[in-house]
Design a protein around this motif. Structure first.
Motif, PDB file in Angstrom:
ATOM      1  N   ILE A  47       5.648  -4.529   3.638  1.00 33.67           N
ATOM      2  CA  ILE A  47       5.375  -3.393   2.369  1.00 33.67           C
ATOM      3  C   ILE A  47       4.628  -2.385   3.108  1.00 33.67           C
ATOM      4  O   ILE A  47       3.568  -2.815   3.530  1.00 33.67           O
ATOM      5  CB  ILE A  47       5.047  -3.917   1.420  1.00 33.67           C
ATOM      6  N   ASP A  48       5.020  -1.344   2.936  1.00 30.31           N
ATOM      7  CA  ASP A  48       4.137   0.011   3.468  1.00 30.31           C
ATOM      8  C   ASP A  48       3.457   0.952   2.045  1.00 30.31           C
ATOM      9  O   ASP A  48       4.325   1.539   1.460  1.00 30.31           O
ATOM     10  CB  ASP A  48       5.083   1.111   4.295  1.00 30.31           C
ATOM     11  N   PRO A  49       2.178   0.749   1.791  1.00 26.15           N
ATOM     12  CA  PRO A  49       1.680   1.319   0.885  1.00 26.15           C
ATOM     13  C   PRO A  49       1.559   2.794   1.104  1.00 26.15           C
ATOM     14  O   PRO A  49       1.532   3.101   2.284  1.00 26.15           O
ATOM     15  CB  PRO A  49       0.321   0.858   0.590  1.00 26.15           C
ATOM     16  N   LEU A  50       1.643   3.536   0.062  1.00 27.72           N
ATOM     17  CA  LEU A  50       1.676   5.279   0.227  1.00 27.72           C
ATOM     18  C   LEU A  50       0.604   5.738  -0.819  1.00 27.72           C
ATOM     19  O   LEU A  50       0.355   5.240  -1.914  1.00 27.72           O
ATOM     20  CB  LEU A  50       3.184   5.797  -0.313  1.00 27.72           C
ATOM     21  N   ILE A  51       0.072   6.848  -0.383  1.00 23.83           N
ATOM     22  CA  ILE A  51      -0.651   7.739  -1.387  1.00 23.83           C
ATOM     23  C   ILE A  51       0.195   9.074  -1.451  1.00 23.83           C
ATOM     24  O   ILE A  51       0.263   9.759  -0.606  1.00 23.83           O
ATOM     25  CB  ILE A  51      -2.191   7.907  -0.660  1.00 23.83           C
ATOM     26  N   ALA A  52       0.278   9.156  -2.688  1.00 24.99           N
ATOM     27  CA  ALA A  52       1.270  10.448  -2.903  1.00 24.99           C
ATOM     28  C   ALA A  52       2.323  10.765  -1.986  1.00 24.99           C
ATOM     29  O   ALA A  52       2.492  11.793  -1.364  1.00 24.99           O
ATOM     30  CB  ALA A  52       0.257  11.745  -2.970  1.00 24.99           C
ATOM     31  N   GLY A  53       2.912   9.637  -1.582  1.00 20.27           N
ATOM     32  CA  GLY A  53       4.185   9.767  -0.721  1.00 20.27           C
ATOM     33  C   GLY A  53       3.856   9.576   0.706  1.00 20.27           C
ATOM     34  O   GLY A  53       4.827   9.379   1.485  1.00 20.27           O
ATOM     35  N   GLU A  54       2.532   9.506   1.106  1.00 18.29           N
ATOM     36  CA  GLU A  54       2.096   9.456   2.646  1.00 18.29           C
ATOM     37  C   GLU A  54       1.563   8.095   2.729  1.00 18.29           C
ATOM     38  O   GLU A  54       1.077   7.533   2.172  1.00 18.29           O
ATOM     39  CB  GLU A  54       0.979  10.456   2.736  1.00 18.29           C
ATOM     40  N   THR A  55       1.867   7.630   3.879  1.00 17.98           N
ATOM     41  CA  THR A  55       1.672   6.205   4.315  1.00 17.98           C
ATOM     42  C   THR A  55      -0.017   5.876   4.361  1.00 17.98           C
ATOM     43  O   THR A  55      -0.464   6.895   4.923  1.00 17.98           O
ATOM     44  CB  THR A  55       2.200   5.821   5.588  1.00 17.98           C
ATOM     45  N   VAL A  56      -0.555   4.929   3.850  1.00 16.17           N
ATOM     46  CA  VAL A  56      -1.795   4.774   3.940  1.00 16.17           C
ATOM     47  C   VAL A  56      -2.510   4.722   5.355  1.00 16.17           C
ATOM     48  O   VAL A  56      -3.669   4.920   5.594  1.00 16.17           O
ATOM     49  CB  VAL A  56      -2.308   3.571   3.073  1.00 16.17           C
ATOM     50  N   SER A  57      -1.708   4.141   5.968  1.00 13.39           N
ATOM     51  CA  SER A  57      -1.911   3.951   7.624  1.00 13.39           C
ATOM     52  C   SER A  57      -2.429   5.158   8.278  1.00 13.39           C
ATOM     53  O   SER A  57      -3.017   5.262   9.364  1.00 13.39           O
ATOM     54  CB  SER A  57      -1.153   3.351   8.552  1.00 13.39           C
ATOM     55  N   ASN A  58      -2.263   6.439   7.664  1.00 13.33           N
ATOM     56  CA  ASN A  58      -2.687   7.748   8.230  1.00 13.33           C
ATOM     57  C   ASN A  58      -4.107   8.038   7.920  1.00 13.33           C
ATOM     58  O   ASN A  58      -4.780   8.781   8.487  1.00 13.33           O
ATOM     59  CB  ASN A  58      -1.782   8.787   7.613  1.00 13.33           C
TER      60      ASN A  58
END
Length: 301
Positions: A47-58
């Motif tokens: 599961i890939d979590p997002l912040i405002a549609g952007e992946t948290v891994s960024n």
């Protein structure tokens, strides 16, 4: 570094200041709130979590001043916790640590167990227990375990005057934090800790018409010389709670200063510009040090 500022709100002055000063320091900062956190299918059935549609891994670091709302605690905790399990991203502080520190009961229990001078504290779940505490301590303060800013904090001198207040709070929260009332006409002391530093120490003096030393309720804050003993207690308290940025509230008693509250989202908007800048720069220095430390490098926290 790419740093996300998990704000108490998009209009929270401290969250905004962290975002702006972070950019001044050369970081790419983004302010967001828990409602901006979601997730989608990722690679390898993850599961890939997002912040405002952007992946948290960024992101490299997430600095949290999250608002975990009492009516949405499970939802807000779930969103927060999603951020804390992404390889390479350091969250300061992790969701479980943060949620524990939100609880006045748990915080005071842990500080007391660490041998720190907390105010006497008990729970009250009925009017009868409020009456019992009043008989023991003469004057008491009632407040919710989860809450801040002096909201729903009531002082009671006698049941004739205070019964309605107690009944209202019990109906709303079911169980209350109860402590003796310590008169503080000259104010309390707030020590703000960042890592192992105390960049801001202030006295908060209530207005003539109020007994609450809360700046958002009109109290006046002024910087004071740091008492080495209170600073040492505050550092030990933050370490005991595992919290990186903390505010310790002390009140004077006959037995010396006592901790009445531990805050994991301390405000500093009342300080002057130079003091605020110094504090926020310290936050980023500590965050970078944690992220780059051998035990955190390349891992999540």
């Amino acid at each position: 570094m790419r740093i996300g500022i998990l704000g108490y709100g998009l209009d929270d002055p401290e969250s905004i200041e962290l975002t702006e000063i972070g950019r001044d320091l050369g970081h790419k900062t983004n302010l967001f709130v828990l409602d901006d956190v979601s997730c989608r299918p990722g690679t390898a059935s993850n599961i890939d979590p997002l912040i405002a549609g952007e992946t948290v891994s960024n992101f490299d670091i997430i600095l949290s001043r999250a608002h975990i709302r009492p009516d949405f605690t499970q939802l807000d905790y779930d969103r927060y916790a999603l951020l804390c399990h992404v390889e390479g991203v350091t969250v300061i502080d992790p969701a479980d640590t943060y949620l524990d520190a939100e609880s006045k009961f748990l915080g005071l229990q842990r500080l007391g167990a660490a041998g720190l001078p907390i105010a006497p504290t008990r729970s009250c779940s009925s009017v009868a227990e409020v009456e019992e505490a009043l008989g023991e301590w003469d004057r008491i303060v009632l407040k919710p375990s989860f809450g801040l800013g002096g909201v729903d904090v009531e002082r009671i001198y006698d049941m004739a005057e205070g019964r309605a207040k107690a009944e209202h709070l019990l109906l709303k929260y079911r169980q209350l934090v109860c402590q003796p009332y310590f008169p503080h006409p000259d104010g309390d002391v707030r020590v703000t800790i960042v890592g192992d530093r105390a960049p801001l120490v202030v006295s908060r003096v209530p207005t003539a018409s109020s007994w609450k030393a809360n700046v958002n309720m009109g109290a006046t804050a002024r910087s004071v010389l740091a008492d080495p003993e209170l600073v040492d207690i505050s550092k030990r308290a933050a370490a005991a709670m595992g919290v990186t940025v903390a505010g310790l509230d002390f009140l004077p008693t006959q037995d010396g200063y006592r901790i009445v509250e531990f805050n994991n989202t301390p405000c500093w908007c009342f300080a002057d510009e130079a003091e605020r800048r110094h504090l926020v720069e310290a936050v980023f220095e500590v965050a970078e040090a944690i992220h780059n430390s051998p035990e955190h490098a390349g891992t999540h926290r």
